[in-house]
Design a protein around this motif. Structure first.
Motif, PDB file in Angstrom:
ATOM      1  N   GLU A 441      10.484   4.044   1.302  1.00 11.23           N
ATOM      2  CA  GLU A 441      10.055   3.104   0.222  1.00 11.23           C
ATOM      3  C   GLU A 441       9.480   1.767   0.912  1.00 11.23           C
ATOM      4  O   GLU A 441       8.857   1.084   0.392  1.00 11.23           O
ATOM      5  CB  GLU A 441      11.392   2.246  -0.677  1.00 11.23           C
ATOM      6  N   VAL A 442      10.092   1.408   2.382  1.00 14.53           N
ATOM      7  CA  VAL A 442       9.441   0.240   3.233  1.00 14.53           C
ATOM      8  C   VAL A 442       8.163   0.567   3.598  1.00 14.53           C
ATOM      9  O   VAL A 442       7.519  -0.463   4.246  1.00 14.53           O
ATOM     10  CB  VAL A 442      10.289  -0.281   3.994  1.00 14.53           C
ATOM     11  N   LEU A 443       7.638   1.733   3.728  1.00 12.55           N
ATOM     12  CA  LEU A 443       6.361   2.052   4.578  1.00 12.55           C
ATOM     13  C   LEU A 443       5.128   1.721   3.608  1.00 12.55           C
ATOM     14  O   LEU A 443       5.249   2.260   2.534  1.00 12.55           O
ATOM     15  CB  LEU A 443       6.648   3.672   5.135  1.00 12.55           C
ATOM     16  N   PRO A 444       4.198   1.246   4.028  1.00  7.50           N
ATOM     17  CA  PRO A 444       2.882   1.204   3.312  1.00  7.50           C
ATOM     18  C   PRO A 444       2.473   2.553   3.176  1.00  7.50           C
ATOM     19  O   PRO A 444       2.581   3.451   3.588  1.00  7.50           O
ATOM     20  CB  PRO A 444       1.986   0.095   4.118  1.00  7.50           C
ATOM     21  N   ASP A 445       1.445   2.534   2.312  1.00 11.11           N
ATOM     22  CA  ASP A 445       0.782   3.618   1.837  1.00 11.11           C
ATOM     23  C   ASP A 445      -0.131   4.327   2.920  1.00 11.11           C
ATOM     24  O   ASP A 445      -0.845   3.364   3.692  1.00 11.11           O
ATOM     25  CB  ASP A 445      -0.413   3.413   0.549  1.00 11.11           C
ATOM     26  N   PRO A 446      -0.229   5.330   3.542  1.00 12.62           N
ATOM     27  CA  PRO A 446      -0.801   5.856   4.658  1.00 12.62           C
ATOM     28  C   PRO A 446      -2.410   5.372   4.798  1.00 12.62           C
ATOM     29  O   PRO A 446      -2.773   5.005   5.777  1.00 12.62           O
ATOM     30  CB  PRO A 446      -0.654   7.408   4.822  1.00 12.62           C
ATOM     31  N   SER A 447      -3.094   5.506   3.742  1.00 10.95           N
ATOM     32  CA  SER A 447      -4.295   5.370   3.659  1.00 10.95           C
ATOM     33  C   SER A 447      -4.581   3.844   3.944  1.00 10.95           C
ATOM     34  O   SER A 447      -5.520   3.394   4.620  1.00 10.95           O
ATOM     35  CB  SER A 447      -5.147   5.693   2.511  1.00 10.95           C
ATOM     36  N   ALA A 448      -3.889   3.095   3.417  1.00  5.14           N
ATOM     37  CA  ALA A 448      -3.955   1.480   3.612  1.00  5.14           C
ATOM     38  C   ALA A 448      -3.767   1.087   4.903  1.00  5.14           C
ATOM     39  O   ALA A 448      -4.252   0.325   5.324  1.00  5.14           O
ATOM     40  CB  ALA A 448      -2.851   0.808   2.395  1.00  5.14           C
ATOM     41  N   ARG A 449      -2.649   1.872   5.594  1.00  6.58           N
ATOM     42  CA  ARG A 449      -2.235   1.549   6.956  1.00  6.58           C
ATOM     43  C   ARG A 449      -3.307   2.039   8.013  1.00  6.58           C
ATOM     44  O   ARG A 449      -3.701   1.222   8.946  1.00  6.58           O
ATOM     45  CB  ARG A 449      -0.822   2.305   7.388  1.00  6.58           C
ATOM     46  N   GLN A 450      -3.959   3.009   7.610  1.00  7.07           N
ATOM     47  CA  GLN A 450      -5.161   3.449   8.467  1.00  7.07           C
ATOM     48  C   GLN A 450      -6.564   2.217   8.482  1.00  7.07           C
ATOM     49  O   GLN A 450      -7.151   2.217   8.964  1.00  7.07           O
ATOM     50  CB  GLN A 450      -5.725   4.660   8.010  1.00  7.07           C
ATOM     51  N   ARG A 451      -6.471   1.589   7.191  1.00  3.78           N
ATOM     52  CA  ARG A 451      -7.507   0.579   7.079  1.00  3.78           C
ATOM     53  C   ARG A 451      -6.918  -0.583   7.715  1.00  3.78           C
ATOM     54  O   ARG A 451      -8.243  -1.557   7.929  1.00  3.78           O
ATOM     55  CB  ARG A 451      -7.775   0.415   5.514  1.00  3.78           C
ATOM     56  N   SER A 452      -5.973  -0.805   8.086  1.00  3.70           N
ATOM     57  CA  SER A 452      -5.475  -2.377   8.783  1.00  3.70           C
ATOM     58  C   SER A 452      -5.977  -2.335  10.110  1.00  3.70           C
ATOM     59  O   SER A 452      -6.176  -1.371  10.999  1.00  3.70           O
ATOM     60  CB  SER A 452      -3.913  -2.123   8.746  1.00  3.70           C
ATOM     61  N   SER A 453      -6.079  -3.605  10.364  1.00  6.56           N
ATOM     62  CA  SER A 453      -6.516  -3.869  11.593  1.00  6.56           C
ATOM     63  C   SER A 453      -5.474  -3.449  12.718  1.00  6.56           C
ATOM     64  O   SER A 453      -5.907  -3.086  13.793  1.00  6.56           O
ATOM     65  CB  SER A 453      -7.056  -5.357  12.083  1.00  6.56           C
ATOM     66  N   LEU A 454      -4.247  -3.668  12.556  1.00  7.57           N
ATOM     67  CA  LEU A 454      -3.183  -3.379  13.487  1.00  7.57           C
ATOM     68  C   LEU A 454      -3.164  -1.809  13.958  1.00  7.57           C
ATOM     69  O   LEU A 454      -3.081  -1.476  14.972  1.00  7.57           O
ATOM     70  CB  LEU A 454      -1.985  -3.756  12.860  1.00  7.57           C
ATOM     71  N   TRP A 455      -3.261  -0.939  12.623  1.00 12.58           N
ATOM     72  CA  TRP A 455      -3.268   0.467  12.769  1.00 12.58           C
ATOM     73  C   TRP A 455      -4.695   0.760  13.527  1.00 12.58           C
ATOM     74  O   TRP A 455      -4.500   1.942  14.369  1.00 12.58           O
ATOM     75  CB  TRP A 455      -3.024   0.776  11.516  1.00 12.58           C
ATOM     76  N   ARG A 456      -5.547   0.312  13.387  1.00  5.08           N
ATOM     77  CA  ARG A 456      -6.881   0.618  14.001  1.00  5.08           C
ATOM     78  C   ARG A 456      -6.816   0.479  15.441  1.00  5.08           C
ATOM     79  O   ARG A 456      -7.309   1.211  16.478  1.00  5.08           O
ATOM     80  CB  ARG A 456      -8.072  -0.067  13.599  1.00  5.08           C
ATOM     81  N   TYR A 457      -6.003  -0.797  16.010  1.00  5.80           N
ATOM     82  CA  TYR A 457      -5.960  -1.085  17.175  1.00  5.80           C
ATOM     83  C   TYR A 457      -4.989  -0.083  17.986  1.00  5.80           C
ATOM     84  O   TYR A 457      -5.270   0.185  18.833  1.00  5.80           O
ATOM     85  CB  TYR A 457      -5.429  -2.515  17.097  1.00  5.80           C
ATOM     86  N   LEU A 458      -4.026   0.047  17.279  1.00  7.12           N
ATOM     87  CA  LEU A 458      -2.745   1.211  17.874  1.00  7.12           C
ATOM     88  C   LEU A 458      -3.569   2.571  18.028  1.00  7.12           C
ATOM     89  O   LEU A 458      -3.179   3.304  19.095  1.00  7.12           O
ATOM     90  CB  LEU A 458      -1.806   1.138  16.861  1.00  7.12           C
ATOM     91  N   THR A 459      -4.296   3.052  17.009  1.00 10.53           N
ATOM     92  CA  THR A 459      -4.924   4.264  17.113  1.00 10.53           C
ATOM     93  C   THR A 459      -6.046   4.325  18.079  1.00 10.53           C
ATOM     94  O   THR A 459      -6.042   5.582  18.967  1.00 10.53           O
ATOM     95  CB  THR A 459      -5.553   4.564  15.755  1.00 10.53           C
ATOM     96  N   GLY A 460      -6.478   3.224  18.578  1.00 11.62           N
ATOM     97  CA  GLY A 460      -7.590   2.976  19.499  1.00 11.62           C
ATOM     98  C   GLY A 460      -6.869   3.242  20.759  1.00 11.62           C
ATOM     99  O   GLY A 460      -7.647   3.841  21.869  1.00 11.62           O
ATOM    100  N   LEU A 461      -5.611   2.603  21.057  1.00 11.08           N
ATOM    101  CA  LEU A 461      -4.943   3.097  22.302  1.00 11.08           C
ATOM    102  C   LEU A 461      -4.671   4.606  22.676  1.00 11.08           C
ATOM    103  O   LEU A 461      -4.821   4.768  23.849  1.00 11.08           O
ATOM    104  CB  LEU A 461      -3.824   2.226  22.119  1.00 11.08           C
TER     105      LEU A 461
END
Length: 466
Positions: A441-461
């Motif tokens: 319940e505390v995790l955000p929607d996966p598609s929203a997470r993928q759009r976030s700047s934090l997740w884009r940064y971590l994925t880029g690593l």
């Protein structure tokens, strides 16, 4: 004039005023690379209290363990609050002093005077649901830590079941930021952009000033939303406990929670991982929640994340060490130096399984960190989950070659390169965690997470490492 020593003897006091001592700069290249040598040299020359230059401003640095306790436990004799700083009142602190902005924010770690006590009481009330293990919010928080840790570890695994990763950038720094977003009650992944701005502020790069402006605006907007529609989160609880807080003041308190939680806890996680990896195999093989706490205690004794506390100020002329600290002088307690004080360190057994609790990492006395249990819980849960999900973790560099970053307040690793091997079978959450459904319940929607700047940064690593 004489002062009593800890062994019952006495020493002649130096009554020279701080500004007349021409103290040597503290924040040098030597301090960046080997701070222990700097503390040792200062201790040899001045004893347990030394005059230092902090980027152009003179201050007293407390190096002795006994003297540190004296200052930390005497809130009347050594109060906080910039209004107590004589040099500042007399206009002798440069307007462009680099440490000025961080001290002028005047949140709970800085504030003195009559306003502190009601603010501290409100903090204690607002944090209790997250720090009391019997409370549903504390259980939900621990579940959130596990869920966020799993999310980050799974992302690391996208680079391969085995490989090399920077656990600082990919785990220990983002994890407490994500948990702080949960505490602040950001909806979905909305807080991720704020978390990236917090990172920019902490790194003090060229875009730090603009990031700080955006971050404070975001936190003020969040505070206004909690005032209109309270939730089960820290800002709502703090407002309920202290209804007179302005939105601007609340934003400053949220900034402090976000910054201290992310940097302090992130450093603690990285340093504990190094402690476990570098320790004996039996320690790694039998990790439990209790043993993680013991490892953390050993870490903060040798490498405390918060190396120097925010300043206090002498309320009146006071003997300390070999000097007279004059009324209004700034006094900075160094926990790192105090832990290395031979009068203290020589009595701490280094080879025991159970570590001492006498460290000063969270402060001491009436102004001890109000979130110390929260921070310890987040760090211990994150480290514990990390070693459950990986079959093997080894340093990719010798421990003495790991890169460090220092500031006037904090000291932590710039990066933590490791060679890893993920567990073949996913490990269920540790016993005693809430049901998996609660964590989800505390995790955000996966598609929203993928759009976030934090997740884009971590994925880029991950993609950049392939």
């Amino acid at each position: 004039m004489e002062s009593q020593r800890g062994d019952g003897g006495s020493v002649d006091l130096d009554d020279t005023r701080l500004e007349a001592l021409s103290p040597e700069p503290l924040l040098t290249r030597d301090y960046e690379t080997r701070p222990s040598l700097v503390y040792e040299r200062l201790r040899h020359e001045h004893g347990p209290v030394a005059p230092v230059d902090l980027l152009g401003v003179p201050a007293w640095l407390v190096l002795g363990y006994r003297e540190s306790l004296q200052v930390l436990q005497d809130n009347d004799g050594f109060p906080k609050g910039l209004e107590n700083w004589r040099a500042r009142s007399e206009g002798r602190v440069p307007a462009d002093w680099p440490l000025g902005p961080s001290l002028e924010v005047n949140h709970i770690l800085i504030q003195g005077g009559a306003g502190y006590r009601p603010l501290r009481s409100a903090w204690d009330v607002a944090l209790k649901p997250f720090q009391d293990p019997r409370h549903p919010q504390a259980k939900r928080l621990k579940s959130a830590v596990t869920a966020y840790a799993d999310e980050l570890i799974t992302l690391v695994g996208e680079g391969g079941k085995t490989g090399v990763a920077d656990l600082s950038a990919q785990f220990s720094r983002p994890l407490p930021l994500m948990v702080a977003s949960h505490l602040l009650g950001f909806p979905g992944s909305q807080g991720d952009d704020a978390l990236m701005d917090m990172w920019r502020v902490l790194d003090a790069g060229p875009d730090a000033e603009a990031a700080l402006e955006r971050l404070l605006a975001t936190l003020a907007e969040l505070a206004a939303g909690k005032l209109q529609k309270p939730g089960d989160d820290f800002p709502s609880y703090l407002l309920a406990a202290h209804p007179d807080l302005s939105l601007d003041h609340l934003a400053r308190e949220l900034f402090m929670l976000l910054g201290m939680t992310s940097d302090h806890v992130g450093i603690l996680i990285s340093n504990t991982v190094v402690e476990v990896i570098s320790g004996e195999g039996s320690v790694r093989a039998s990790l439990s929640a209790g043993m993680v706490r013991e490892s953390m205690n050993r870490v903060v004794m040798r490498k405390p994340p918060l190396v120097n506390f925010v300043p206090r100020f002498a309320a009146q002329d006071t003997p300390l060490g070999k000097y007279t600290i004059h009324a209004g002088d700034p006094v900075w307690v160094s926990s790192a130096a105090a832990h290395a004080d031979p009068l203290f360190a020589d009595h701490v057994a280094s080879g025991t399984t159970i570590s001492t609790r006498a460290h000063l990492s969270w402060g001491a006395g009436p102004r001890q960190c109000p979130a110390r249990e929260l921070a310890s819980t987040v760090a211990a849960a994150g480290v514990g989950r990390l070693f459950q999900r990986f079959d093997h973790l080894d340093l990719a560099l010798p421990a003495d070659q790991l890169p460090w970053r220092s500031s006037p307040f904090m000291r932590g690793l710039r990066s933590l390169p490791v060679r890893y091997e993920l567990a073949s079978v996913p490990v269920r959450p540790v016993a005693g965690d809430p049901a998996p459904g609660v964590a989800e319940e505390v995790l955000p929607d996966p598609s929203a997470r993928q759009r976030s700047s934090l997740w884009r940064y971590l994925t880029g690593l991950i993609r950049g490492g392939r």
